[in-house]
Design a protein around this motif. Structure first.
Motif, PDB file in Angstrom:
ATOM      1  N   THR A 118       6.989   5.953   1.894  1.00 42.77           N
ATOM      2  CA  THR A 118       6.575   7.163   1.093  1.00 42.77           C
ATOM      3  C   THR A 118       5.571   7.034  -0.149  1.00 42.77           C
ATOM      4  O   THR A 118       4.917   7.821  -0.348  1.00 42.77           O
ATOM      5  CB  THR A 118       8.066   7.811   0.608  1.00 42.77           C
ATOM      6  N   LEU A 119       5.927   5.774  -0.703  1.00 39.86           N
ATOM      7  CA  LEU A 119       5.280   5.666  -2.133  1.00 39.86           C
ATOM      8  C   LEU A 119       4.166   4.788  -1.940  1.00 39.86           C
ATOM      9  O   LEU A 119       3.329   4.931  -3.114  1.00 39.86           O
ATOM     10  CB  LEU A 119       6.338   4.901  -3.084  1.00 39.86           C
ATOM     11  N   TYR A 120       3.794   4.210  -0.801  1.00 32.55           N
ATOM     12  CA  TYR A 120       2.518   3.546  -0.650  1.00 32.55           C
ATOM     13  C   TYR A 120       1.107   4.395  -1.002  1.00 32.55           C
ATOM     14  O   TYR A 120       0.332   3.921  -1.355  1.00 32.55           O
ATOM     15  CB  TYR A 120       2.376   2.690   0.823  1.00 32.55           C
ATOM     16  N   PRO A 121       0.988   5.492  -0.250  1.00 30.14           N
ATOM     17  CA  PRO A 121      -0.195   6.522  -0.674  1.00 30.14           C
ATOM     18  C   PRO A 121      -0.508   6.917  -2.064  1.00 30.14           C
ATOM     19  O   PRO A 121      -1.583   6.826  -2.392  1.00 30.14           O
ATOM     20  CB  PRO A 121       0.006   7.644   0.115  1.00 30.14           C
ATOM     21  N   TYR A 122       0.737   6.647  -2.637  1.00 33.67           N
ATOM     22  CA  TYR A 122       0.376   6.825  -4.345  1.00 33.67           C
ATOM     23  C   TYR A 122       0.120   5.601  -4.656  1.00 33.67           C
ATOM     24  O   TYR A 122      -1.072   5.693  -5.695  1.00 33.67           O
ATOM     25  CB  TYR A 122       1.762   7.649  -4.913  1.00 33.67           C
ATOM     26  N   PHE A 123       0.647   4.565  -4.405  1.00 31.32           N
ATOM     27  CA  PHE A 123       0.063   3.290  -4.755  1.00 31.32           C
ATOM     28  C   PHE A 123      -1.247   3.086  -4.563  1.00 31.32           C
ATOM     29  O   PHE A 123      -1.941   2.711  -5.484  1.00 31.32           O
ATOM     30  CB  PHE A 123       1.084   2.151  -4.248  1.00 31.32           C
ATOM     31  N   ALA A 124      -1.691   3.444  -3.253  1.00 34.02           N
ATOM     32  CA  ALA A 124      -3.143   3.408  -2.961  1.00 34.02           C
ATOM     33  C   ALA A 124      -4.137   4.143  -3.661  1.00 34.02           C
ATOM     34  O   ALA A 124      -5.298   3.802  -4.166  1.00 34.02           O
ATOM     35  CB  ALA A 124      -3.180   3.352  -1.494  1.00 34.02           C
ATOM     36  N   MET A 125      -3.728   5.397  -4.057  1.00 36.72           N
ATOM     37  CA  MET A 125      -4.329   6.343  -4.681  1.00 36.72           C
ATOM     38  C   MET A 125      -4.679   5.920  -6.268  1.00 36.72           C
ATOM     39  O   MET A 125      -5.348   5.853  -6.677  1.00 36.72           O
ATOM     40  CB  MET A 125      -3.850   7.739  -4.817  1.00 36.72           C
ATOM     41  N   PHE A 126      -3.305   5.187  -6.817  1.00 38.79           N
ATOM     42  CA  PHE A 126      -3.764   4.557  -8.139  1.00 38.79           C
ATOM     43  C   PHE A 126      -4.577   3.433  -8.310  1.00 38.79           C
ATOM     44  O   PHE A 126      -5.356   3.452  -9.201  1.00 38.79           O
ATOM     45  CB  PHE A 126      -2.154   4.429  -8.582  1.00 38.79           C
ATOM     46  N   THR A 127      -4.510   2.426  -7.263  1.00 40.86           N
ATOM     47  CA  THR A 127      -5.225   1.353  -7.467  1.00 40.86           C
ATOM     48  C   THR A 127      -6.708   1.644  -7.405  1.00 40.86           C
ATOM     49  O   THR A 127      -7.431   1.119  -7.695  1.00 40.86           O
ATOM     50  CB  THR A 127      -4.927   0.301  -6.471  1.00 40.86           C
ATOM     51  N   THR A 128      -7.017   2.725  -6.147  1.00 42.07           N
ATOM     52  CA  THR A 128      -8.316   3.130  -5.858  1.00 42.07           C
ATOM     53  C   THR A 128      -8.904   3.803  -7.238  1.00 42.07           C
ATOM     54  O   THR A 128     -10.281   3.627  -7.294  1.00 42.07           O
ATOM     55  CB  THR A 128      -8.526   4.038  -4.627  1.00 42.07           C
TER      56      THR A 128
END
Length: 285
Positions: free
Chosen positions: A31-41
């Protein structure tokens, strides 16, 4: 002294508990991985994003991306428009939904079942299905390319949800509390305002927040009705970074972070107010 002996925990229960923790952890990661990827990108440079040797974490975190988006697009105006649209539609939906939900929960009238069925059926239609009709109505009213028009549309599409959720909240509260207030000299309106609504406050707050989030996240209708850049809500305005020849992913994701933050805060508020059956069975002593 007698000491109570604790029963040993079976290995099967330990394995089941560990398995439950493992499943919950996997769900949280997914669930949280897409938000993590968005933040790091959002912290990467354009060169690093399109690099074939890129990694999930940025080599050099560019916090300046979160600052540059404010100069590249009117982010402040977009956020203000979103707050106006979401706040205005929430107020209208609640002002119309509370009396309707109260009538369905407390009164008996001819056609009540049919009206309730109509409320349920209206939830089946997504805004995109009615988009052509919505545009024609807004054009006839002179509300295209208008924040006021979006406020009315979002309020209308959230009305059925408001009525249905609040009706369940009101039905979960004992009618005897209002009857007691009537005996003490209150009329129906006073008993609703002074007794029912304060007791139903958790459900009202939860409904209010859900309406606000739905209006905040609305995209399709706003994209079709709003053409003036300064009138766009945030969900549409962040398309500024989606150009014809190139998508500036670092700025697009940085702007998306600002769009997600209010929703996260409101969901944290929902967690504190999700109370069901607060006054079920409450009677006057």
């Amino acid at each position: 002294m007698n000491q109570t002996l604790k029963k040993p925990v079976s290995i099967q229960k330990v394995i089941l508990r560990l398995l439950l923790y493992f499943v919950v952890l996997d769900v949280c990661i997914i669930t949280l991985y897409p938000y993590f990827a968005m933040f790091t990108t959002a912290l990467k440079s354009r060169v690093e994003i399109f690099s074939s040797n890129g990694t999930i974490l940025p080599v050099t975190a560019l916090w300046s991306n979160f600052i540059e988006i404010w100069s590249r697009a009117p982010m402040g105006r977009y956020m203000l428009n979103s707050f106006l649209i979401a706040g205005g539609s929430t107020i209208i939906a609640m002002l119309c939904g509370i009396p309707a939900a109260y009538a369905l929960a407390r009164m008996k009238f001819k056609g009540q079942t049919a009206f309730l069925g109509f409320v349920i059926v209206s939830q089946m239609f997504a805004p995109v299905v009615l988009l052509i009709g919505i545009y024609q109505v807004m054009q006839a009213l002179g509300l295209t390319d208008s924040i006021v028009g979006l406020i009315f549309i979002n309020a209308a599409f959230n009305q059925a949800f408001t009525i249905w959720l609040l009706r369940g909240t009101f039905m979960g509260i004992s009618a005897e509390m209002e009857q007691a207030a009537t005996i003490d000299g209150c009329n129906r309106l006073q008993s609703m305002l002074k007794v029912l609504l304060p007791v139903a406050a958790p459900g009202i707050v939860t409904t209010l927040i859900f309406i606000f989030i739905n209006a905040w996240n609305e995209y399709t209708v706003a994209l079709c009705l709003i053409s003036t850049d300064t009138l766009k809500p945030l969900t549409v305005g962040i398309n500024t970074f989606n150009g014809y020849n190139m998508i500036e992913w670092q700025y697009l994701f940085a702007a998306s972070i600002f769009a997600v933050i209010p929703v996260v805060i409101l969901f944290m508020c929902i967690e504190k107010n999700l109370v069901s059956g607060l006054a079920s069975g409450g009677v006057k002593g």
